[in-house]
Structures are given as structure tokens and as C-alpha cells.
Design a protein around this motif. Structure first.
Motif, mmCIF file in Angstrom:
data_model
loop_
_atom_site.group_PDB
_atom_site.id
_atom_site.type_symbol
_atom_site.label_atom_id
_atom_site.label_comp_id
_atom_site.label_asym_id
_atom_site.label_seq_id
_atom_site.Cartn_x
_atom_site.Cartn_y
_atom_site.Cartn_z
ATOM 1 N N GLY A 37 0.788 -1.220 0.000
ATOM 2 C CA GLY A 37 0.000 0.000 0.000
ATOM 3 C C GLY A 37 0.820 1.269 0.000
ATOM 4 N N ASN A 38 2.144 1.141 -0.041
ATOM 5 C CA ASN A 38 3.010 2.326 -0.028
ATOM 6 C C ASN A 38 3.401 2.690 -1.456
ATOM 7 O OD1 ASN A 38 2.929 2.131 2.759
ATOM 8 N ND2 ASN A 38 4.791 0.924 2.872
ATOM 9 N N VAL A 39 2.532 3.363 -2.158
ATOM 10 C CA VAL A 39 2.800 3.715 -3.539
ATOM 11 C C VAL A 39 3.737 4.914 -3.604
ATOM 12 C CG1 VAL A 39 0.592 2.818 -4.306
ATOM 13 C CG2 VAL A 39 0.786 5.224 -3.680
ATOM 14 N N GLY A 40 4.440 5.045 -4.723
ATOM 15 C CA GLY A 40 5.287 6.208 -4.922
ATOM 16 C C GLY A 40 4.434 7.445 -5.148
ATOM 17 N N ARG A 41 4.936 8.584 -4.685
ATOM 18 C CA ARG A 41 4.212 9.847 -4.841
ATOM 19 C C ARG A 41 5.140 10.895 -5.431
ATOM 20 N NH1 ARG A 41 -1.244 8.763 -4.180
ATOM 21 N NH2 ARG A 41 -1.490 7.290 -2.449
ATOM 22 N N TRP A 42 4.608 11.707 -6.327
ATOM 23 C CA TRP A 42 5.401 12.794 -6.902
ATOM 24 C C TRP A 42 5.528 13.927 -5.889
ATOM 25 C CZ3 TRP A 42 8.317 11.679 -10.725
ATOM 26 C CH2 TRP A 42 7.914 10.802 -11.716
ATOM 27 N N TRP A 43 6.654 14.604 -5.966
ATOM 28 C CA TRP A 43 6.935 15.715 -5.054
ATOM 29 C C TRP A 43 7.796 16.743 -5.781
ATOM 30 C CZ3 TRP A 43 11.294 18.159 -3.503
ATOM 31 C CH2 TRP A 43 11.193 19.044 -2.417
ATOM 32 N N GLY A 44 7.647 18.024 -5.420
ATOM 33 C CA GLY A 44 8.530 19.056 -5.945
ATOM 34 C C GLY A 44 7.796 20.234 -6.540
ATOM 35 N N ALA A 45 8.478 21.383 -6.504
ATOM 36 C CA ALA A 45 7.884 22.616 -7.010
ATOM 37 C C ALA A 45 7.859 22.669 -8.532
ATOM 38 C CB ALA A 45 8.660 23.827 -6.467
ATOM 39 N N GLY A 46 8.572 21.752 -9.196
ATOM 40 C CA GLY A 46 8.628 21.779 -10.656
ATOM 41 C C GLY A 46 7.591 20.925 -11.348
ATOM 42 N N LEU A 47 6.688 20.307 -10.579
ATOM 43 C CA LEU A 47 5.736 19.368 -11.167
ATOM 44 C C LEU A 47 4.741 20.025 -12.119
ATOM 45 C CD1 LEU A 47 4.974 17.181 -8.030
ATOM 46 C CD2 LEU A 47 6.184 16.436 -10.089
ATOM 47 N N ASP A 48 4.352 21.268 -11.836
ATOM 48 C CA ASP A 48 3.354 21.936 -12.677
ATOM 49 C C ASP A 48 3.777 21.971 -14.137
ATOM 50 O OD1 ASP A 48 1.733 22.374 -10.527
ATOM 51 O OD2 ASP A 48 2.274 24.485 -10.257
ATOM 52 N N ALA A 49 5.072 22.092 -14.377
ATOM 53 C CA ALA A 49 5.571 22.222 -15.752
ATOM 54 C C ALA A 49 5.346 20.965 -16.580
ATOM 55 C CB ALA A 49 7.060 22.578 -15.734
ATOM 56 N N ALA A 77 10.433 15.135 -8.475
ATOM 57 C CA ALA A 77 10.972 13.975 -7.772
ATOM 58 C C ALA A 77 9.865 12.998 -7.415
ATOM 59 C CB ALA A 77 11.695 14.411 -6.494
ATOM 60 N N GLY A 78 10.220 11.726 -7.409
ATOM 61 C CA GLY A 78 9.320 10.687 -6.935
ATOM 62 C C GLY A 78 9.836 10.163 -5.608
ATOM 63 N N ILE A 79 8.957 10.016 -4.630
ATOM 64 C CA ILE A 79 9.333 9.473 -3.323
ATOM 65 C C ILE A 79 8.729 8.082 -3.204
ATOM 66 C CG2 ILE A 79 9.222 9.751 -0.829
ATOM 67 C CD1 ILE A 79 8.930 12.737 -1.237
ATOM 68 N N PHE A 80 9.607 7.097 -2.982
ATOM 69 C CA PHE A 80 9.187 5.699 -2.901
ATOM 70 C C PHE A 80 9.582 5.146 -1.536
ATOM 71 C CE2 PHE A 80 10.237 6.889 -7.207
ATOM 72 C CZ PHE A 80 9.136 6.472 -7.943
ATOM 73 N N ASP A 81 8.595 4.695 -0.764
ATOM 74 C CA ASP A 81 8.839 4.182 0.586
ATOM 75 C C ASP A 81 8.962 2.661 0.566
ATOM 76 O OD1 ASP A 81 8.579 6.767 1.584
ATOM 77 O OD2 ASP A 81 6.417 6.539 1.906
ATOM 78 N N HIS A 82 9.998 2.152 1.226
ATOM 79 C CA HIS A 82 10.192 0.717 1.396
ATOM 80 C C HIS A 82 10.356 0.413 2.872
ATOM 81 C CE1 HIS A 82 11.929 0.458 -2.970
ATOM 82 N NE2 HIS A 82 10.621 0.605 -2.944
ATOM 83 N N SER A 122 13.362 5.490 2.316
ATOM 84 C CA SER A 122 12.690 6.094 1.167
ATOM 85 C C SER A 122 13.707 6.515 0.135
ATOM 86 C CB SER A 122 11.872 7.329 1.598
ATOM 87 O OG SER A 122 10.848 6.979 2.490
ATOM 88 N N HIS A 123 13.314 6.366 -1.122
ATOM 89 C CA HIS A 123 14.123 6.856 -2.239
ATOM 90 C C HIS A 123 13.483 8.132 -2.776
ATOM 91 C CE1 HIS A 123 16.472 3.109 -2.675
ATOM 92 N NE2 HIS A 123 15.360 2.530 -2.274
ATOM 93 N N GLY A 124 14.187 9.241 -2.661
ATOM 94 C CA GLY A 124 13.743 10.475 -3.274
ATOM 95 C C GLY A 124 14.488 10.623 -4.595
ATOM 96 N N VAL A 125 13.848 10.220 -5.693
ATOM 97 C CA VAL A 125 14.509 10.186 -7.000
ATOM 98 C C VAL A 125 14.257 11.512 -7.714
ATOM 99 C CG1 VAL A 125 14.800 8.905 -9.146
ATOM 100 C CG2 VAL A 125 14.126 7.700 -7.059
ATOM 101 N N ILE A 126 15.299 12.354 -7.758
ATOM 102 C CA ILE A 126 15.190 13.687 -8.341
ATOM 103 C C ILE A 126 15.558 13.620 -9.815
ATOM 104 C CG2 ILE A 126 16.011 16.068 -8.239
ATOM 105 C CD1 ILE A 126 16.831 15.489 -5.310
ATOM 106 N N VAL A 127 14.625 13.977 -10.673
ATOM 107 C CA VAL A 127 14.883 13.975 -12.114
ATOM 108 C C VAL A 127 15.892 15.073 -12.442
ATOM 109 C CG1 VAL A 127 13.844 14.283 -14.399
ATOM 110 C CG2 VAL A 127 12.574 13.095 -12.585
ATOM 111 N N ASN A 128 16.894 14.729 -13.240
ATOM 112 C CA ASN A 128 17.942 15.695 -13.577
ATOM 113 C C ASN A 128 17.511 16.601 -14.735
ATOM 114 O OD1 ASN A 128 20.381 17.038 -13.467
ATOM 115 N ND2 ASN A 128 21.488 15.517 -14.682
ATOM 116 N N ARG A 129 16.364 17.178 -14.586
ATOM 117 C CA ARG A 129 15.867 18.198 -15.501
ATOM 118 C C ARG A 129 15.049 19.186 -14.687
ATOM 119 N NH1 ARG A 129 18.831 15.824 -18.172
ATOM 120 N NH2 ARG A 129 18.781 15.264 -20.382
ATOM 121 N N VAL A 130 15.350 20.464 -14.830
ATOM 122 C CA VAL A 130 14.595 21.503 -14.129
ATOM 123 C C VAL A 130 14.261 22.617 -15.112
ATOM 124 C CG1 VAL A 130 15.437 21.085 -11.795
ATOM 125 C CG2 VAL A 130 16.790 22.487 -13.346
ATOM 126 N N ALA A 131 13.122 23.228 -14.900
ATOM 127 C CA ALA A 131 12.686 24.329 -15.754
ATOM 128 C C ALA A 131 13.269 25.639 -15.227
ATOM 129 C CB ALA A 131 11.159 24.407 -15.779
#
Length: 380
Positions: A61-73, A262-267, A279-288
Motif C-alpha cells: 500500500g506504499n505507492v510512490g508519490r510525486w513531489w517538488g515545485a517543478g511538477l506543474d511544468a 521527484a518521486g518518493i518511494f517508501d520501502h 525512502s528513495h527520493g529520486v530527483i529527475v535531472n531536468r529543471v525548468a
């Protein structure tokens, strides 16, 4: 040194996509994630099944969730579930997920209609990725890797057939010396072993609500630490940052981005099934980045800034978790006997060692490889 935060640059293309989709290991297992983070081969697209390793928490039940101020883009919202397709687009190929879904479907249809196979099919898929990519295409270092590997094999007289283990070690050694395109940064937040044991004991006593609260406090601490990282390391570099000639100023500058994607994945367990809430906070190496004329340019993060922020990220997470735990539970923390980190009082070193077989196995394997390499006169 016991650390609670690790930052691992992850590659792009086939190697990293294989790591995600096949679940080879864990972000806190240095060897496996380091191998996965290398771009040793040209990108090969796989079916968008998603990064199963990161998504494995969904089983509980611990799904990954998106996080970050850049998501709107990219049309996403904080807290939104990380789907397989979106994870492959953003984490795997640094592509706009909505555009990626459309062009990928068109490419698959074209391949079926024309009966394409092999390189012809791959060309169509590569073109689809390029059409959805955010910013410039990552540089492909695969030729440099293969050339250096061939030279090293010839120098040491090693081949896959004559010495399979030595060949694999040589591949890792060569890969470590080759520059790598960075598709993302895996910021792994690991709860202290004693806190993970405390959490597991709550579950064992059917105190589910309290155990769930521990997970929530961990999540709050992770997000607080990522907020710090976004503020301190959410910059890109542009221009030449070297020493300018004469009295001329350097033209290099740092630009503030619109924020992380970023995606946050809880294990909840290690690969060995032992208590290890992380938790893995996977930050995409692309920013606007917003330009003066109001347009947006997609750039990569300043990787040095990300690496240098590790100490601060770790301090924010550790202090936040400890403070939150002591505010809500009858617990106290103290520095470990070896001075490497802080653990819950009342949980002995023997208790921690009993559920740390993975670390013991890694240490044994390190000793074994060191002995073998030293006997082969290979510098490590």
C-alpha cells in the motif's frame, strides 16, 4: 561511518532502465546501484512497465508519490501517485510524460503496421523519446567505454571466457573512470536501524496505528530534507565557469530553477526482508528555468551542488526524525558506542546486529574481493 542519507547519480538508457524494471537491488546497496547508475551501453527502450524496484512498496500500500515545485511544468501534482508510464518517461528518459505517452503509442503502432524489427524498430522508438525529451539529449559515452574496456582487457590479458569474474570487475573499474550522463539523483533516506526495529516491534504487537505514525514522521522528515535540497541545490550552471583571461570577469553563472521533479518511494524492508524503513527520493535531472522573456528552458542540475548538499540534507532529516519521534513516543536517542550516528536507547548493539545480515554480507564480500585484487596486483 553509518549514514542515513546517500546520494547516487543514476544514468540513462538501458542499464538504468533495466535496474528499475527488473528491480536489481536497492538504493542503499552501493555496488548494485552503482552498476545500475552507469550508462555503459546505448539507450534501448523497454516496454513501459515502470521501475518495479521503486514501485515494489505498492505491494503493502506504499505507492510512490510525486513531489517538488517543478511538477506543474509537466502536468503533475504533489502527492499524485507515480504511475509506471510517468516513472519511465521522467526518471528513465527525462521526457514530458504526457507527450511521451502519445508519441510512444504512435511509435508502437507504426512498428506494428510496418512490421519493423531490430534496429529499424529501435530507431522509431528513439525518435519518439527525442520528441518528448525535456531539454537536450544526454551525451552517449558508450563508445569511449568500449574502447577503454578493450584496451584494459588487452593490457591485463583478461577476457569474459578466461576470467568471467575478473572481466566483470574490470568492467566496473573502467565504467567508474568514464564520465556518465546523469538522468536522476537517488537520494536515499534510511531510518536508523534501532528506529526501524522499534517500528517493526509496533507491528508485531498489533499496534498498527502507532507504526503508521512512525512512517508518517519519517515521510515528514524526508520531505523537510528535500525542501532543503530544493532550496540549496535547485540551481543550474550556464556559461564558462573557468578562470577568465586578463581582467575580464567569468561569464559563468548559477540560475535558480523552478524546482525539483521527484518521486518518493517508501520501502519497509531491506532486500533480505529485515526491518529497514527507508525512502528513495529520486530527483529527475531536468529543471525548468524561467528566461527574461518569459519562456522556459529545460536544463540539468548543477551536480556538484547536489553532492555538496548531502551533509545538510542528512542533518535536516536526522534532526527532524529524532525530534518528531521524541515528541510523540516515549523514546530517547543517544550517540552510538562507536560515535557514528545516533540510535534509540534500549536497543543494544546485539539487537541491531541480529537484523543486519545485509551489512555483514557486504563486508564479507568486500574483504573477499580486496584479497583477490591484492593477490592479482590490482590497485584498488
Amino acid at each position: 561511518m553509518i549514514v542515513t542519507v546517500n546520494i547516487t547519480p543514476m544514468g540513462v538508457g538501458k542499464a538504468v532502465a533495466s535496474y528499475y524494471s527488473k528491480g536489481k537491488g536497492c538504493g542503499h546497496a552501493k555496488e548494485s546501484i552503482a552498476d545500475a547508475g552507469k550508462q555503459a551501453e546505448a539507450p534501448v527502450v523497454e516496454t513501459p512497465a515502470g521501475p518495479d524496484y521503486y514501485l515494489k512498496g505498492a505491494e503493502r500500500g506504499n505507492v510512490g508519490r510525486w513531489w517538488g515545485a517543478g511538477l506543474d511544468a509537466v502536468g503533475l501534482q504533489a502527492g499524485q501517485e507515480v504511475t509506471d508510464g510517468d516513472a519511465l518517461a521522467l526518471i528513465g528518459f527525462q521526457a514530458d510524460p504526457q507527450v511521451f505517452a502519445r508519441v510512444w503509442a504512435d511509435a508502437q503502432e507504426q512498428i506494428r503496421e510496418q512490421g519493423l524489427r531490430g534496429d529499424d524498430a529501435q530507431t522509431v522508438l528513439d525518435s519518439a523519446i527525442d520528441a518528448a525529451r525535456l531539454g537536450n539529449k544526454p551525451y552517449d559515452y558508450s563508445k569511449a567505454f568500449e574502447q577503454k574496456l578493450d584496451a584494459a582487457m588487452a593490457k591485463r590479458g583478461i577476457s569474459p571466457e578466461s576470467d568471467p569474474e575478473g572481466y566483470q570487475e574490470l568492467r566496473r573499474e573502467v565504467a567508474a573512470s568514464i564520465p556518465q550522463a546523469r538522468g536522476s539523483f537517488d537520494v536515499t533516506f534510511s531510518m536508523s536501524k534501532s528506529t526501524s526495529e522499534y517500528y517493526a516491534s509496533l507491528l508485531a504487537q498489533d499496534r498498527g496505528a502507532e507504526a503508521a505514525r512512525v512512517v508518517e514522521l519519517h515521510g515528514e522528515s524526508v520531505r523537510e530534507a528535500l525542501e532543503f535540497a530544493q532550496e540549496e541545490a535547485g540551481y543550474t550552471r550556464s556559461g564558462h565557469h573557468g578562470r577568465a583571461k586578463g581582467d575580464r570577469p567569468s561569464v559563468g553563472r548559477w540560475d535558480k530553477s523552478e524546482g525539483f521533479i521527484a518521486g518518493i518511494f517508501d520501502h519497509e524492508t531491506s532486500r533480505d526482508g529485515e526491518p529497514h524503513l527507508h525512502s528513495h527520493g529520486v530527483i529527475v535531472n531536468r529543471v525548468a528555468c524561467r528566461n527574461a522573456d518569459g519562456t522556459t528552458t529545460w536544463r540539468t542540475l548543477d551536480s556538484r551542488g547536489v553532492s555538496r548538499s548531502k551533509g545538510g540534507i542528512e542533518a535536516v532529516y536526522e534532526r527532524g526524525m529524532e525530534t518528531r519521534m521524541m515528541a510523540e513516543f516515549p523514546v530517547a536517542y543517544a550517540t552510538r558506542e562507536d560515535g557514528t550516528c545516533r540510535e534509540l536507547l534500549g536497543i543494544t548493539p546485539e539487537d541491531r546486529a541480529a537484523v543486519s545480515s545485509r551489512r555483514a554480507a557486504v563486508l564479507r564480500e568486500t574483504d573477499r574481493k580486496s584479497t583477490r585484487l591484492n593477490s592479482s596486483h590490482i590497485t584498488i
